[in-house]
Design an enzyme around this catalytic site. Structure first.
Site, PDB file in Angstrom:
ATOM      1  N   SER A 121       0.931  -1.029  -0.091  1.00  0.00           N
ATOM      2  CA  SER A 121       0.112   0.006  -0.171  1.00  0.00           C
ATOM      3  C   SER A 121       0.790   1.471   0.155  1.00  0.00           C
ATOM      4  O   SER A 121       0.231   2.269  -0.278  1.00  0.00           O
ATOM      5  CB  SER A 121      -0.962   0.076   1.067  1.00  0.00           C
ATOM      6  OG  SER A 121      -0.387   0.333   2.347  1.00  0.00           O
ATOM      7  N   LYS A 138       1.415   4.699   6.977  1.00  0.00           N
ATOM      8  CA  LYS A 138       0.394   5.377   5.812  1.00  0.00           C
ATOM      9  C   LYS A 138       0.851   6.808   6.007  1.00  0.00           C
ATOM     10  O   LYS A 138       1.457   7.251   6.957  1.00  0.00           O
ATOM     11  CB  LYS A 138      -1.079   5.237   5.985  1.00  0.00           C
ATOM     12  CG  LYS A 138      -1.623   3.938   5.850  1.00  0.00           C
ATOM     13  CD  LYS A 138      -1.827   3.601   4.680  1.00  0.00           C
ATOM     14  CE  LYS A 138      -2.401   2.165   4.362  1.00  0.00           C
ATOM     15  NZ  LYS A 138      -1.681   1.146   4.698  1.00  0.00           N
TER      16      LYS A 138
END
Length: 137
Positions: free
Chosen positions: A55, A92
């Protein structure tokens, strides 16, 4: 400790505390799986994690890479951070607006979507800022 010219160079031993998800949150378990070394500012605590998932691959955080994290509870908008969500962790890019924390993936895989949390309702907290990525070759 080694002296290079007139500069003092401190090598810091940093524990690799296990795996972190660069995808969907992964159960957080602190289990030292090794150590890495680097030249980092004294006065801060650091830890490292082994990355699983894709991701964050567009930000050069690939599966198998090791991320170095400076422990801190706050980061600036747009910083890449390790975030604890309940008992799970993820890495993230972080954005905050009032009580909303948005975790943005940076991936070539379109399956990864932003994760949005209300810090007043959800068990979510920042564990630290990613300061270096040791890329798997």
């Amino acid at each position: 400790l080694e002296k290079i010219g007139t500069r003092v160079h401190m090598t810091t031993k940093i524990p690799i505390l296990g795996k972190i998800s660069a995808g969907y949150p992964l159960y957080a378990v602190e289990d030292i799986i090794g150590y890495t070394y680097g030249d980092y500012n004294e006065g801060f605590d650091y830890f490292a994690l082994l990355v699983e998932g894709d991701s964050m691959n567009a930000a050069q955080i690939n599966e198998g890479s090791i991320i170095i994290v400076r422990k801190q509870a706050c980061v600036d908008d747009g910083d890449v951070a390790v975030v604890l969500i309940g008992d799970d962790t993820t890495v993230k890019r972080v954005y905050r607006s009032d009580s909303i924390l948005t975790l943005m993936p940076q991936s070539t895989n379109p399956a990864h979507k932003p994760q949005i949390y209300d810090i007043n309702k959800d068990r979510v907290r920042i564990l630290g800022k990613v300061i270096e990525v040791k890329i798997k070759i």
